[in-house]
Structure formats: structure tokens, C-alpha cells
Scaffold this active site. Structure first.
Site, PDB file in Angstrom:
ATOM      1  N   LYS A 293       7.054  -0.340  -0.911  1.00  0.00           N
ATOM      2  CA  LYS A 293       7.794   0.158   0.254  1.00  0.00           C
ATOM      3  C   LYS A 293       9.227  -0.363   0.309  1.00  0.00           C
ATOM      4  CE  LYS A 293       3.752   1.418   2.894  1.00  0.00           C
ATOM      5  NZ  LYS A 293       2.701   1.039   1.920  1.00  0.00           N
TER       6      LYS A 293
HETATM    7  C1  LIG Z   1       1.744   1.832   1.419  1.00  0.00           C
HETATM    8  C2  LIG Z   1       1.034   1.439   0.166  1.00  0.00           C
HETATM    9  C3  LIG Z   1       0.290   2.361  -0.598  1.00  0.00           C
HETATM   10  C4  LIG Z   1       0.108   3.811  -0.180  1.00  0.00           C
HETATM   11  O1  LIG Z   1       1.283   4.579  -0.270  1.00  0.00           O
HETATM   12  P1  LIG Z   1       1.408   6.016   0.459  1.00  0.00           P
HETATM   13  O2  LIG Z   1       2.819   6.399   0.292  1.00  0.00           O
HETATM   14  O3  LIG Z   1       1.017   5.772   1.887  1.00  0.00           O
HETATM   15  O4  LIG Z   1       0.465   6.936  -0.231  1.00  0.00           O
HETATM   16  C5  LIG Z   1      -0.299   1.922  -1.775  1.00  0.00           C
HETATM   17  N1  LIG Z   1      -0.202   0.636  -2.172  1.00  0.00           N
HETATM   18  C6  LIG Z   1       0.502  -0.287  -1.462  1.00  0.00           C
HETATM   19  C7  LIG Z   1       0.551  -1.685  -1.939  1.00  0.00           C
HETATM   20  C8  LIG Z   1       1.149   0.086  -0.278  1.00  0.00           C
HETATM   21  O5  LIG Z   1       1.828  -0.833   0.429  1.00  0.00           O
END
Ligand SMILES: *Cc1c(COP(=O)(O)O)cnc(C)c1O
Length: 462
Positions: free
Chosen positions: A112
Site C-alpha cells: 500500500k
Molecule cells: C491490502 C493488502 C492486500 C490486498 O490488496 P487489494 O488491493 O485489497 O486486493 C494483500 N496483501 C497485503 C499485505 C495487503 O496489505
């Protein structure tokens, strides 16, 4: 560049407006009205460029001139200078033709950061230009809150309030948020659960009177700029492995579908992608929909990969809009049905999705097994989210000749409990996080009452 809603009713917006808006007024999500496309030559020209330079080329058409080129390039360079690896999102080879794309070299050790480091800077740029201030409110059960705080801590025109459930997030995750002592960062521990926190954020967006006209901004993955920033690493990884001259495939640990949807956008813009594999944990709505056309809610299950624990996958709506040939009324009708009862996709759109997407769901016992197996075979220690991808890539792969790129969405140190449960002694935190457990924390504890939370926000914003 104009942006339109997936439900076809809300007004079209410019890039600046869409970044400041979040959800569309008709309940839909914004997508570009037309997609820019890359010629083979334009893709070939990106091979060997820095991550920031590739990012500039991919992002520029979506900004549509609303930020001048010099400033845009500078915002991108600044955003990615916070990563601890020069390649920003580096590739690592696992076997003859399977690669990991490491997305965890940012400040909070999860993917993120890639989007939120840039989003904070873009928001701040637009607010400064307008002479406005804005408030960000969000609820978090873990990764999003810390990444949003890190992305906004240096933004002069933003105040950020992140609600987390008191005593219900891991110590590392809490400290990643509460040890950021910037003047514009406010952590609130809610005496309740995540749903209580989420409900108060939603209610605050629905009625913003408590802010007396100050804008409230959403930084969750419905914000278009996050998808835009995430397209970049698909292009960068693709050209590093031979695109446009050969195809690549991606396997993506998924929850709200923001990450893999960005990959699909890169494909629609001309990146030659053979296959997308959607990996889920036991919260498998995406897998059930793609494999069995069972588009229905199930109870939330707490798993070893908590950042993928979801009931509804918000960004899937953006893919449905494409699969239904941009028929906003059809998308609205399908989602309306889904709110109340188990739903199913129409045949033609489902068939279209299945041409490009496969899926696989991985339970907790398998996550532990995969962490051990991957380590034995490759020497890599995977975090539990990445482990779902590793297994899905093996099980759902269409062919061995196309390079498979599995997205490593978090650093194993961030989810050390699962790694220890798999039989390893633990994982050291990377150097920039040393001392995290001794640093001073700051957060308010508030009851799960909307009035109390809104009063806190109104009084503390600058
Ligand atoms: C948020 C997250 C995901 C999922 O991503 P999306 O965009 O919601 O599909 C997968 N792995 C980690 C470590 C995350 O923080």
C-alpha cells in the site's frame, strides 16, 4: 482526461476532482472515460529506465496536464525516494520462470506504500494550489492506516485521523501508526471493533456538517489515484522480463481487488499479459465468483493473512463495469441484487473475465505449509499474504513458458506471528524500523460514539 462513474449517474470529473472526491455520488467508483494506450515502441523504450521515470510515463496521461510535467516528475521522485531499494519494487527469481515482485520496501513494509506515498503528495499539491485544507478520515484493521499516515505525515495541507479498534491490532501495526508524532497525524483507538470504527467513518462521509465546510477526503482503494500508481509496477516488471516482445503473467494476493485491477488496466493499455491469477485466503468471494459464478457474501473469517480478510471486494465493481461493456445501469442492478441476496454474473461478461482471470483460494493450514515449502525450495521467507500467491501461481498457472510474476505484498517481519507458527524463529525488522518497540506513542482513546469522534476531529484539525 475525464472520469466517469461505474453506475452511470454521477457527473464526469477531472483528475483533480476525482482525486479529491473518492466515491461517486451515485454510489459507484470512478474510472477513466477513455484509456490511454502504449504502443509497442513506447513500452520497449521503457526498458532500463528508473522506476520513477517509468512511473512518470505511465501516470502522465491520467493526469491530463493538470499537474505540470516538472512538478509531477518531482512528486514521483520524492514519493519513491522513501523506498529502501533502488529498484523500488524489485524482481527476485524463484525458479526457472517464476518471479517474486517485492512490494514491501516502503516505509510500512506492505504494497500500500506504493500508492499512498504518491497519493499524499498529489493531494497536498492540489490543496496548496487551491489554498484549501482537507481532512482525511479512515478506519483500519492494519495495513492501510499506517501506509496512509506515512503518506501524509509531511503534507502541510492535510490532517489525517485514523481510527483503529482499541487493543485489537497487532503491536507492530499499532506502533507503525502511533509512533508517528507529526502535528497533522491523529490516531484514535476506538473502544469497539473494526466495524464500529468503519461505520463512524462512513457516517462522517455521509454527513460532513461537523467539519463546517472543510473537505473530507478518502484514501482507501476506491480513490482512483491509488489504482493509477499501482499500474506502474506491472509495466516496470513486464518490460524488465521482456515485454512487449514476450508476454508475462501475474499472480496477485487479493482482497478489495485494487491491486490486480491496476494490473488489468496496464494490460488494457497495451502490456502483453497472458493471465492474471487472483489469489485469496479463506475469504474467497473473488474465487467463488470467478470459478463458480457464486457472487454472494459469506461470514468474515479471521485468517493468517489478515490484510486479505474481507466480505465484499469493493474494486471488483470497476472490473464488472468493463465486463458489462460499461453499462452503468447493469452494474448498478447487479450490485443492488448483491446487497440483498446471492447474485450471479450474466454469461457473456463472466466468459469475458474468464479469458484473462483465473483464481485459487488458500486456507490457513496451506499458508503455513507454503511458507515452509517456499523456504526449502528457494531460500525465501514469504509473508502469509505472499504465500497465498505462491500457491495459487503453481496451481492455476496456464502455461510454464510465460514468466509468472507473483506479487509479494508484505514483508515477513510485518506478519512474524504466522512465520513463527510455520516453525521459524522469527524475522528481524528492517533497519529503518529498529527501535519501533521502544519509541514514544501518541493516540487518543475514545468511546465508539459518533459525536465523540466527530468532536475530536473538529477540535483537533488545524
Ligand atoms: C491490502 C493488502 C492486500 C490486498 O490488496 P487489494 O488491493 O485489497 O486486493 C494483500 N496483501 C497485503 C499485505 C495487503 O496489505
Amino acid at each position: 482526461m475525464r472520469y466517469i462513474s461505474t453506475r452511470g449517474e454521477a457527473p464526469a470529473l477531472s483528475f483533480e476532482e476525482v482525486v479529491l472526491t473518492g466515491m461517486a455520488s451515485d454510489g459507484g467508483l470512478y474510472v477513466p472515460e477513455t484509456l490511454p494506450s502504449f504502443t509497442r515502441d513506447a513500452l520497449a523504450d521503457m526498458a532500463g529506465l528508473s522506476y520513477a521515470d517509468i512511473a512518470f510515463r505511465v501516470i502522465k496521461p491520467f493526469v491530463g496536464g493538470e499537474i505540470d510535467d516538472t512538478t509531477l516528475h518531482q512528486l514521483i521522485v520524492e514519493a519513491y525516494s522513501t523506498f529502501s531499494h533502488d529498484a523500488v519494487v524489485p524482481l527476485r527469481q524463484l525458479d526457472a520462470n517464476h518471479f517474486l515482485l517485492e512490494q514491501f520496501h516502503g516505509p510500512t513494509l506492505a504494497f500500500k506504500d506504493v500508492a499512498l506515498q504518491l497519493l499524499g503528495r498529489i493531494l497536498d499539491h492540489f490543496l496548496k494550489k487551491r489554498g484549501e485544507r482537507a481532512v482525511i478520515m479512515g478506519a483500519t484493521s492494519g495495513d492501510t492506516g499506517s501506509a496512509a499516515i506515512e503518506g501524509c505525515r509531511h503534507c502541510d495541507n492535510l490532517d489525517i485521523f485514523i481510527l483503529h479498534p482499541h487493543n485489537r491490532v497487532s503491536e507492530v501495526q499499532r506502533r507503525q501508526m502511533t509512533t508517528v508524532l507529526a502535528d497533522n497525524v491523529f490516531n484514535v483507538a476506538i473502544e469497539g471493533n473494526f466495524d464500529d470504527a468503519q461505520a463512524m467513518v462512513k457516517a462522517s462521509f455521509a454527513d460532513q456538517a461537523f467539519l463546517d465546510g472543510t473537505r473530507l477526503v478518502a484514501v482507501n482503494s476506491i480513490n482512483w489515484a491509488r489504482i493509477m500508481a499501482q499500474m506502474v509496477y506491472y509495466v516496470a516488471a513486464g518490460v524488465a522480463l521482456g515485454a512487449p516482445h514476450r508476454e508475462v503473467s501475474f499472480c496477485v494476493p487479493s482482497a478489495n481487488f485494487g491491486n490486480v485491477f491496476a494490473g488489468y488496466m496496464a494490460y488494457k493499455m497495451g502490456l502483453p499479459v497472458k493471465q492474471f491469477i487472483v489469489a485469496t485466503n479463506a475469504n474467497d468471494i473473488l474465487h467463488r465468483t470467478l470459478a463458480d459464478n457464486d457472487f454472494s457474501r459469506r461470514e468474515l473469517e479471521a485468517t493468517l493473512a489478515p490484510s486479505m480478510d474481507i466480505v465484499v471486494s469493493s474494486n471488483f465493481e470497476r472490473l464488472l463495469f468493463d465486463a458489462y461493456d460499461r453499462d452503468g445501469a447493469a452494474v448498478a442492478a447487479l450490485l443492488e441484487r448483491f446487497q440483498h441476496e446471492p447474485a450471479a454474473l450474466a454469461e457473456a461478461p463472466l466468459a469475458k473475465l474468464r479469458e484473462k482471470f483465473s483464481s485459487h483460494s488458500v486456507d490457513d493450514a496451506t499458508i503455513l505449509e507454503v511458507i515452509r515449502e517456499a523456504h526449502r525450495r528457494t531460500g525465501e521467507l514469504l509473508d502469509p499474504h505472499t504465500a497465498t500467491g505462491y500457491r495459487a501461481a503453481e496451481r492455476a498457472r496456464a502455461n510454464a513458458a510465460t514468466p509468472m510474476i507473483t506479487l509479494a505484498t508484505a514483508h515477513p517481519a510485518k506478519f512474524a506471528d504466522a512465520v513463527i507458527e510455520a516453525g521459524f524463529p522469527g524475522v528481524e525488522l528492517p533497519p529503518h524500523m529498529e527501535g519501533l518497540l521502544e519509541r514514544e506513542e501518541r493516540f487518543a482513546v475514545l468511546p465508539a460514539e459518533l459525536d465523540a469522534v466527530q468532536r475530536f476531529v473538529a477540535e483537533n484539525r488545524r
